[in-house]
Write a protein that holds these residues in place. Structure first.
Motif, mmCIF file in Angstrom:
data_model
loop_
_atom_site.group_PDB
_atom_site.id
_atom_site.type_symbol
_atom_site.label_atom_id
_atom_site.label_comp_id
_atom_site.label_asym_id
_atom_site.label_seq_id
_atom_site.Cartn_x
_atom_site.Cartn_y
_atom_site.Cartn_z
ATOM 1 N N GLN A 14 0.837 -1.191 0.000
ATOM 2 C CA GLN A 14 0.000 0.000 0.000
ATOM 3 C C GLN A 14 0.884 1.258 0.000
ATOM 4 O O GLN A 14 1.599 1.501 0.978
ATOM 5 C CB GLN A 14 -0.919 0.009 1.209
ATOM 6 N N PRO A 15 0.857 2.043 -1.079
ATOM 7 C CA PRO A 15 1.716 3.241 -1.172
ATOM 8 C C PRO A 15 1.509 4.212 -0.012
ATOM 9 O O PRO A 15 2.467 4.824 0.460
ATOM 10 C CB PRO A 15 1.286 3.868 -2.510
ATOM 11 N N ALA A 16 0.271 4.356 0.458
ATOM 12 C CA ALA A 16 0.015 5.303 1.553
ATOM 13 C C ALA A 16 0.765 4.899 2.812
ATOM 14 O O ALA A 16 1.318 5.741 3.527
ATOM 15 C CB ALA A 16 -1.486 5.394 1.826
ATOM 16 N N LYS A 17 0.790 3.615 3.086
ATOM 17 C CA LYS A 17 1.489 3.139 4.290
ATOM 18 C C LYS A 17 2.998 3.298 4.132
ATOM 19 O O LYS A 17 3.701 3.657 5.075
ATOM 20 C CB LYS A 17 1.110 1.686 4.569
ATOM 21 N N LEU A 18 3.504 3.035 2.918
ATOM 22 C CA LEU A 18 4.934 3.234 2.676
ATOM 23 C C LEU A 18 5.328 4.690 2.884
ATOM 24 O O LEU A 18 6.366 4.993 3.483
ATOM 25 C CB LEU A 18 5.284 2.798 1.249
ATOM 26 N N VAL A 23 7.862 8.996 6.282
ATOM 27 C CA VAL A 23 7.767 10.220 7.082
ATOM 28 C C VAL A 23 8.206 9.955 8.519
ATOM 29 O O VAL A 23 8.942 10.739 9.125
ATOM 30 C CB VAL A 23 6.317 10.758 7.051
ATOM 31 N N ILE A 24 7.757 8.827 9.074
ATOM 32 C CA ILE A 24 8.092 8.487 10.462
ATOM 33 C C ILE A 24 9.599 8.287 10.630
ATOM 34 O O ILE A 24 10.200 8.738 11.609
ATOM 35 C CB ILE A 24 7.327 7.229 10.903
ATOM 36 N N GLU A 27 13.552 11.140 10.096
ATOM 37 C CA GLU A 27 14.449 11.838 11.017
ATOM 38 C C GLU A 27 15.601 10.966 11.531
ATOM 39 O O GLU A 27 16.521 11.464 12.162
ATOM 40 C CB GLU A 27 13.667 12.392 12.200
ATOM 41 N N LEU A 28 15.562 9.672 11.258
ATOM 42 C CA LEU A 28 16.675 8.816 11.653
ATOM 43 C C LEU A 28 17.925 9.088 10.822
ATOM 44 O O LEU A 28 19.037 8.737 11.230
ATOM 45 C CB LEU A 28 16.288 7.344 11.521
ATOM 46 N N GLY A 29 17.729 9.701 9.657
ATOM 47 C CA GLY A 29 18.877 10.035 8.831
ATOM 48 C C GLY A 29 19.472 8.848 8.098
ATOM 49 O O GLY A 29 20.633 8.893 7.684
ATOM 50 N N GLU A 30 18.720 7.762 7.921
ATOM 51 C CA GLU A 30 19.228 6.583 7.227
ATOM 52 C C GLU A 30 18.703 6.573 5.793
ATOM 53 O O GLU A 30 17.817 7.357 5.423
ATOM 54 C CB GLU A 30 18.784 5.307 7.955
ATOM 55 N N ASN A 31 19.224 5.656 4.982
ATOM 56 C CA ASN A 31 18.752 5.492 3.611
ATOM 57 C C ASN A 31 17.517 4.584 3.606
ATOM 58 O O ASN A 31 17.609 3.430 4.025
ATOM 59 C CB ASN A 31 19.841 4.873 2.726
ATOM 60 N N VAL A 111 0.486 2.276 14.053
ATOM 61 C CA VAL A 111 1.901 2.377 14.423
ATOM 62 C C VAL A 111 2.123 3.626 15.270
ATOM 63 O O VAL A 111 1.677 4.722 14.924
ATOM 64 C CB VAL A 111 2.773 2.440 13.154
ATOM 65 N N VAL A 112 2.808 3.452 16.381
ATOM 66 C CA VAL A 112 3.226 4.585 17.204
ATOM 67 C C VAL A 112 4.585 5.043 16.675
ATOM 68 O O VAL A 112 5.569 4.292 16.757
ATOM 69 C CB VAL A 112 3.333 4.195 18.691
ATOM 70 N N PRO A 113 4.687 6.258 16.100
ATOM 71 C CA PRO A 113 5.938 6.687 15.468
ATOM 72 C C PRO A 113 7.154 6.546 16.366
ATOM 73 O O PRO A 113 8.211 6.073 15.930
ATOM 74 C CB PRO A 113 5.645 8.152 15.098
ATOM 75 N N GLU A 114 7.028 6.976 17.629
ATOM 76 C CA GLU A 114 8.189 6.929 18.523
ATOM 77 C C GLU A 114 8.656 5.499 18.734
ATOM 78 O O GLU A 114 9.864 5.230 18.776
ATOM 79 C CB GLU A 114 7.851 7.574 19.873
ATOM 80 N N VAL A 115 7.699 4.573 18.864
ATOM 81 C CA VAL A 115 8.071 3.177 19.085
ATOM 82 C C VAL A 115 8.758 2.600 17.845
ATOM 83 O O VAL A 115 9.785 1.923 17.938
ATOM 84 C CB VAL A 115 6.818 2.341 19.444
ATOM 85 N N LEU A 116 8.178 2.867 16.661
ATOM 86 C CA LEU A 116 8.772 2.348 15.428
ATOM 87 C C LEU A 116 10.178 2.896 15.227
ATOM 88 O O LEU A 116 11.106 2.154 14.897
ATOM 89 C CB LEU A 116 7.870 2.705 14.231
ATOM 90 N N ARG A 117 10.352 4.217 15.442
ATOM 91 C CA ARG A 117 11.686 4.804 15.285
ATOM 92 C C ARG A 117 12.676 4.175 16.257
ATOM 93 O O ARG A 117 13.829 3.901 15.898
ATOM 94 C CB ARG A 117 11.629 6.314 15.476
ATOM 95 N N ALA A 118 12.228 3.978 17.493
ATOM 96 C CA ALA A 118 13.124 3.417 18.503
ATOM 97 C C ALA A 118 13.572 2.016 18.111
ATOM 98 O O ALA A 118 14.751 1.661 18.236
ATOM 99 C CB ALA A 118 12.437 3.393 19.865
ATOM 100 N N LYS A 119 12.650 1.178 17.637
ATOM 101 C CA LYS A 119 12.999 -0.196 17.253
ATOM 102 C C LYS A 119 13.961 -0.193 16.068
ATOM 103 O O LYS A 119 14.959 -0.923 16.061
ATOM 104 C CB LYS A 119 11.727 -0.982 16.917
#
Length: 495
Positions: A14-18, A23-24, A27-31, A111-119
């Protein structure tokens, strides 16, 4: 802090989820690498070095489990971190299946953005550190090889030290030791002291003191290991337990290797001790979980089967509604119990779940303290309450706007007393015979829980009193266990 970027593969049809994941994670700065299907993800993996894979469980053609299995089949990706995203409630069985397929974690939707970023951040950093360790190891090996020619006189000691270091890195939570077979001198490193729960200042390493820390049932196999080296064995591995001075029992696996002289005589034995207590406990928990899942499934099916078999109705539609209502009541209490890992359920929560469809215009009043019920008690009371609510909605106070229902409960000397009082409804006439609901309520409360159920069919409304002991053995069985004999109790009650 500046660091080398790593590639994170996002897989979803699903493009919307991607887009949301981009966006989430931006900010990690990865590829961030995108794949809209399982096959596209496989093509990306063959061309790109990926640190972490974030994959949706539910996708057409190749779902998350199938994609994970295909990825793990490739030697290059056997250690690649994979995180599953699931928009449905994931059961313990699905989680085990996911972990077997190679998942390292689950993320539920929404999805909780903070949790996903942390993992993602954790596994990306682990990937970087792993690559850095590999680079450092290569550099270290190059330096060792370069210095070997200059240090020919200390080659043996260097080899022994490097062997212990390599084993330590591979083992993780471990300790190393060295035993001079000729002089009898022992050497323990810091990890070895830590595993045995002693300190270098207060513990003298010698055979007698070491044996005193071994579990009595495991002493013989350690003696056997010594005998094997005398017979010519060069390496030995075994699992054993230790008894720390504080009384704690720890599981360990020991690996030992012998060094021999030119005449093949053992001159030194070196080894590694790894603390595997957590692994043992995890295996026990997994086995317990498998048994509990099997037991709960069997009991739930047995109870559902008895409900289907014993429900009576004059019409098919009424029969279907009755069966669905009772099974849904059982499903609701199972959901409540699962949220507490089958440790128990609050009585007020059970009542709230059952009264939700009827709580209109302030017709229902509740009063009582917080009471924690054991799983078996919770399941039985949930079905009993369902019958009371259903009968009230059909024939009693909840069948009219003017009707009122008061539910009050209290606990004294571990005896739960619940009073159900209906007023303002249709004129009540004592029933000529008891229906399935009343009979099953009596059978479950009295036979299953060892309590009492009393009915007073007053003209102004039903008055029901339930007394349930909270400490009776049948009501305090292990979490998740339900007495399948309740089906036979219902059979006798319906007869």
């Amino acid at each position: 802090m500046d660091h080398e970027k790593v590639n994170i593969l996002l897989v979803d049809d699903q493009p919307a989820k991607l887009l949301a994941y981009e966006v989430i994670l931006k900010e990690l700065g990865e590829n961030l690498v995108i794949a809209s299907s399982g096959r596209e993800a496989l093509e990306v993996l063959l061309k790109t070095e990926i640190a972490v894979i974030l994959v949706d469980v539910c996708m057409p053609e190749l779902d998350g489990f199938e994609l994970a299995a295909m990825i793990r089949e490739h030697p290059r990706f056997q250690k690649t971190a994979m995180i599953f995203i699931s928009a449905i409630q994931v059961s313990d069985i699905d989680r085990l299946r996911g972990y077997e397929m190679g998942a390292v974690d689950y993320v539920p939707v929404p999805v909780v953005p903070e949790v996903l970023r942390a993992k993602i951040r954790v596994f990306a950093e682990l990937y970087r550190k792993t690559r850095e360790l590999e680079r450092l190891n290569r550099e270290l090996e190059d330096r060792v090889r370069a210095r070997t020619a200059e240090l020919e006189n200390s080659t043996t000691k260097l080899r022994e030290s490097e062997q212990r270091r390599s084993m330590a890195i591979a083992a993780g939570k471990m300790g190393s030791w060295d035993w001079d077979w000729i002089s009898g001198d022992w050497m323990w490193d810091e990890g070895q002291y830590r595993i045995f729960g002693v300190s270098p200042e207060s513990f003298a390493v010698n055979p007698a003191n070491v044996q005193a820390l071994l579990h009595p049932d495991d002493v013989d196999q350690l003696r056997k290991a010594v005998a094997e080296f005398n017979k010519g064995t060069r390496a030995y591995e075994t699992e054993f337990r230790i008894l720390r001075p504080d009384g704690e029992v720890r599981w360990c696996v020991g690996t030992a290797a012998a060094t021999v002289d030119d005449s093949s005589r053992v001159v030194r034995v070196s080894g590694v001790t790894v603390d595997i207590t957590e692994r043992k406990r995890a295996e026990e928990r997994q086995n317990l979980l498998a048994r509990e899942v099997d037991h709960r499934a069997k009991n739930a099916l047995a109870l559902a089967q008895s409900i289907v078999r014993l429900t009576r109705a004059d019409e098919v539609k009424a029969y279907v509604n009755a069966v669905e209502g009772r099974i849904n009541a059982l499903a609701r209490v199972h959901t409540i119990l699962s949220l507490s890992s089958w440790q128990g359920a609050e009585l007020s929560r059970l009542i709230d779940e059952e009264l939700a469809p009827y709580s209109l215009g302030g017709q229902i009043v509740l009063a009582g303290p917080e009471v924690q019920l054991m799983p078996t008690t919770a399941q039985t009371l949930a079905l009993a309450l369902h019958e009371l609510f259903t009968n009230s909605a059909k024939y009693g106070a909840l069948s009219t706007r003017s009707g009122r229902l008061a539910i009050g409960w209290q606990v004294e000397d571990q005896l739960l007393t619940l009073n159900w009082e209906e007023t303002g409804g249709p004129l009540v006439m004592p029933p000529k015979s008891r229906g399935f609901g009343t009979r099953s309520l009596l059978a479950s409360v009295e036979s299953q829980l060892g309590g009492q159920a009393q009915f007073d069919w007053r003209a102004e409304g039903l008055l029901c009193r339930l007394e349930v002991p909270l400490t009776r053995k049948t009501a305090a069985t292990a979490p998740g266990k339900f007495d399948v004999a309740s089906a036979s109790e219902l059979q006798r009650a319906s007869g």
